[in-house]
Scaffold this active site. Structure first.
Site, PDB file in Angstrom:
ATOM      1  N   ASP A  40      27.011 -17.823  61.728  1.00 21.24           N
ATOM      2  CA  ASP A  40      25.552 -17.787  61.804  1.00 21.24           C
ATOM      3  C   ASP A  40      25.097 -18.274  63.180  1.00 21.24           C
ATOM      4  OD1 ASP A  40      26.465 -20.416  61.050  1.00 21.24           O
ATOM      5  OD2 ASP A  40      24.411 -20.954  60.510  1.00 21.24           O
ATOM      6  N   GLU A  71      26.310 -23.219  59.176  1.00 18.61           N
ATOM      7  CA  GLU A  71      26.458 -24.441  59.984  1.00 18.61           C
ATOM      8  C   GLU A  71      25.156 -24.809  60.673  1.00 18.61           C
ATOM      9  OE1 GLU A  71      27.261 -27.009  63.437  1.00 18.61           O
ATOM     10  OE2 GLU A  71      26.419 -24.975  63.448  1.00 18.61           O
TER      11      GLU A  71
END
Length: 361
Positions: free
Chosen positions: A77, A133
């Site tokens: 991400d 994350e």
């Protein structure tokens, strides 16, 4: 058979990942991204990459088989919204690679894949690429901690420090939110009938900012204040968002206790506090042996402690040997200036491969 390192192939693979935009929280985009990451792992390393579904998007797990020995940890991400690629496309020019996510941390992911590809024996190596994350790893923490404990050693492929420094320490970090509830009234006709949530919030911001202890490595920074809607209405609500960074468990306890004990200046106002130091500090002793090994492979490389957090905070807090900052060398994380230095890419692949060989020997 050991594969040669091809910079052109690495750049092609990085282009592939960057051109599949993967903003945190966008499950549809992250699902597409996870499939592309899994395909890259399987094409370059063989075996099967497993997609582990989660509410924030799929995580990707690959194993070289055998007894788990080392976990290579990263995330797919990024912080950039859809459409960033059109404005800032993947580009290689003037010695720099640019594009959304190249430094944090798609460049590190591709380097990790090519480092593992250099190993004649990939048994004992696992790769975990999480989907959340940047949003705190709320859905991946249990999985990454489980695999880290199973492997016993963690190499984190987050971007390097300045000049290629490895990250041997990170501050613990968290976000707190303080909500103030007051009472609305007409600001001209009867302001005294209201309970001004904005004024109360202003008092609280000063109390919160006073929790700073830079001499102890602690920063407590109010970053967002939301209140009010009309210029002639006493606001009945306000929200304060605060970024917290700490170096020690003692400071974590002090700051969390201070937030829990906040009291309103105006007794008619009501406070509600949420949040915590969700990522515990990563202290340098968990990196000592791994950093020494890296320094033997690349003499002169430095280890630094930084303020930003990563999933290495979680694994180090469990006492698992963890070395961070092994990913791309460049800078500009989370900004339009994000870049990777082309002439560092191949060397970084060799460094990670060397660490993997040593840890699994």
């Amino acid at each position: 058979m050991t594969l040669a390192v091809s910079l052109d192939t690495i750049l092609d693979d990085l282009r592939t990942l960057v051109e599949v935009e993967s903003p945190s929280g966008d499950v549809e985009s992250l699902t597409i991204s996870a499939r592309v990451v899994a395909d890259l792992l399987e094409r370059r390393l063989g075996g099967r990459a497993v997609l582990v579904d989660g509410p924030a998007g799929p995580h990707v797990h690959w194993s070289g088989g055998g007894e788990p020995r080392v976990l290579v940890l990263g995330h797919h991400d990024t912080v950039f919204p859809l459409g960033t690629l059109a404005r800032r496309p993947f580009t290689v020019a003037d010695g720099k690679i640019t594009g959304p996510g190249v430094f944090d941390m798609l460049g590190g992911l591709v380097q990790a894949v090519h480092a593992v590809a250099l190993l004649d024996d990939r048994s004992g190596v696992e790769i975990l690429v999480t989907a959340d994350e940047e949003n705190g790893s709320l859905t991946s923490r249990a999985l990454l901690e489980d695999r880290a404990q199973a492997c016993g050693t963690v190499l984190v492929l987050e971007g390097a420090g300045d000049g290629g420094d490895l990250k041997v320490g990170r501050k613990g970090c968290g976000t707190f939110e303080v909500t103030v509830t007051g009472r609305a009234s007409h600001a001209g006709l009867e302001p005294e009938a209201g309970v001004n949530a904005l004024v109360e919030a202003a008092h609280q911001v000063l109390e919160i900012a006073a929790l700073n202890r830079p001499e102890a490595g602690t920063t407590v920074t109010p970053t967002v204040l939301r209140s009010g809607g009309q210029s002639n209405v006493v606001p009945d609500a306000a929200t304060i968002v605060v970024d917290v960074r700490v170096e020690t468990a003692d400071e974590t306890a002090r700051v969390e206790a201070a937030f829990a004990s906040l009291t309103p200046r105006d007794p008619q106002a009501v406070l509600a506090v949420t949040g915590s130091v969700a990522r515990p500090p990563m202290t340098p002793e968990t990196s000592t042996d791994l950093f020494a090994l890296a320094a033997s492979l690349e003499p002169g490389i430095r280890g630094v402690s930084v303020g930003g957090g990563s999933d290495g905070n979680f694994t180090a807090a469990l006492g698992i040997p963890t070395l961070d900052g092994l990913g791309a060398v460049g800078g500009g994380a989370h900004a339009d200036t994000e870049h990777v230095l082309v002439d560092t890419v191949v060397g970084r692949v060799h460094l990670v491969a060397g660490l993997l060989r040593a840890v699994t020997a």
